[in-house]
Design an enzyme around this catalytic site. Structure first.
Site, PDB file in Angstrom:
ATOM      1  N   HIS A 146       7.911   6.255  -3.662  1.00 48.50           N
ATOM      2  CA  HIS A 146       6.892   6.195  -2.735  1.00 48.50           C
ATOM      3  C   HIS A 146       6.882   4.725  -1.936  1.00 48.50           C
ATOM      4  CE1 HIS A 146       4.396   4.582  -5.445  1.00 48.50           C
ATOM      5  NE2 HIS A 146       4.004   3.974  -4.785  1.00 48.50           N
ATOM      6  N   HIS A 194       7.277  -1.806   0.910  1.00 51.66           N
ATOM      7  CA  HIS A 194       8.477  -1.573  -0.282  1.00 51.66           C
ATOM      8  C   HIS A 194       8.306  -0.382  -0.966  1.00 51.66           C
ATOM      9  CE1 HIS A 194       4.913  -3.023  -2.759  1.00 51.66           C
ATOM     10  NE2 HIS A 194       5.565  -2.292  -3.401  1.00 51.66           N
TER      11      HIS A 194
HETATM   12  P1  2AM Z   1       3.883   0.167  -5.765  1.00 51.05           P
HETATM   13  O1  2AM Z   1       4.295  -0.345  -6.955  1.00 51.05           O
HETATM   14  O2  2AM Z   1       3.374   1.576  -6.065  1.00 51.05           O
HETATM   15  O3  2AM Z   1       4.203  -0.222  -4.508  1.00 51.05           O
HETATM   16  C1  2AM Z   1      -1.007  -2.774  -7.250  1.00 51.05           C
HETATM   17  O4  2AM Z   1      -0.976  -4.160  -7.253  1.00 51.05           O
HETATM   18  C2  2AM Z   1      -0.126  -2.208  -6.646  1.00 51.05           C
HETATM   19  O5  2AM Z   1      -0.004  -2.429  -5.079  1.00 51.05           O
HETATM   20  C3  2AM Z   1       1.347  -2.549  -6.954  1.00 51.05           C
HETATM   21  O6  2AM Z   1       1.643  -1.793  -8.194  1.00 51.05           O
HETATM   22  C4  2AM Z   1       2.169  -2.233  -5.672  1.00 51.05           C
HETATM   23  O7  2AM Z   1       2.239  -0.714  -6.005  1.00 51.05           O
HETATM   24  C5  2AM Z   1       1.206  -2.447  -4.766  1.00 51.05           C
HETATM   25  N1  2AM Z   1       1.422  -3.327  -4.078  1.00 51.05           N
HETATM   26  C6  2AM Z   1       1.569  -4.779  -4.475  1.00 51.05           C
HETATM   27  N2  2AM Z   1       1.677  -5.734  -3.810  1.00 51.05           N
HETATM   28  C7  2AM Z   1       1.682  -5.179  -2.596  1.00 51.05           C
HETATM   29  C8  2AM Z   1       1.853  -5.762  -1.230  1.00 51.05           C
HETATM   30  N3  2AM Z   1       1.946  -7.103  -1.050  1.00 51.05           N
HETATM   31  N4  2AM Z   1       1.880  -4.839  -0.002  1.00 51.05           N
HETATM   32  C9  2AM Z   1       2.039  -3.765  -0.495  1.00 51.05           C
HETATM   33  N5  2AM Z   1       1.692  -3.129  -1.757  1.00 51.05           N
HETATM   34  C10 2AM Z   1       1.701  -4.151  -2.641  1.00 51.05           C
END
Ligand code: 2AM
Length: 165
Positions: free
Chosen positions: A38, A121
């Site tokens: 996702h 991402h």
């Molecule tokens: P994801 O792996 O599902 O994308 C909690 O820190 C979660 O927020 C991370 O596991 C990541 O989830 C998401 N995340 C971390 N840094 C981020 C960023 N800069 N922008 C968006 N989502 C982020």
């Protein structure tokens, strides 16, 4: 308490393609299961169940009919900490507007927001590294819905959906 986040789901067919593409890369770390791929829009952390009802009122306050877009993930990268991911080299303005809109609504509703700059991402693996041999990546799909997910014991349960476009 529920661990919650808003995200764009990765369509099943694209998720299968991404999985087939990453297999020969022999990635280390913990691979994200195909069903969980996702793109996070807003990460909420842990919230009490009582916050679910107000949370469900938020996305429809955005102009969702104007916010359908094609998302192209064409860059493989790994952040410090080992979050290996695919990202769009050119994030669509609608995607940024969606994430920004959710952030504003969450903050206005007094809910926890992200301090970090939003970096769209799709996580492929955690505690991982960039593989030595890289395969060119390009995965594209039409983002058609925003989903509110609950993360529970490694599974993501969709709690509510809002169509885009
Ligand atoms: P994801 O792996 O599902 O994308 C909690 O820190 C979660 O927020 C991370 O596991 C990541 O989830 C998401 N995340 C971390 N840094 C981020 C960023 N800069 N922008 C968006 N989502 C982020």
């Amino acid at each position: 308490m529920l661990r919650l986040f808003f995200a764009l789901p990765c369509p099943a067919e694209i998720a299968r393609q991404i999985d087939a593409w990453r297999q020969p890369l022999d990635l280390d770390g913990r691979l994200i299961p195909i069903a969980n791929l996702h793109v996070t829009l807003a990460f909420l952390g842990h919230l009490p169940d009582s916050q679910l009802a107000p949370l469900r009122q938020l996305p429809q306050q955005l102009p969702l009919h104007e916010l359908a877009f094609d998302l192209q993930l064409d860059r493989l990268d790994c952040w410090t900490g080992g979050l290996l991911h695919l990202a769009p080299s050119q994030p669509p303005v609608e995607l940024l507007a969606l994430a920004d809109g959710l952030k504003r609504l969450l903050s206005a509703a007094g809910m926890p927001g992200e301090e970090r700059i939003y970096r769209p991402h799709l996580t492929l693996a955690r505690e991982s590294h960039l593989p030595e041999t890289q395969q060119p990546a390009s995965f594209r799909w039409r983002a058609e819905e925003v989903v509110l997910y609950q993360s529970e014991q490694g599974r993501y349960l969709p709690l509510a959906q809002w169509p885009l476009g």
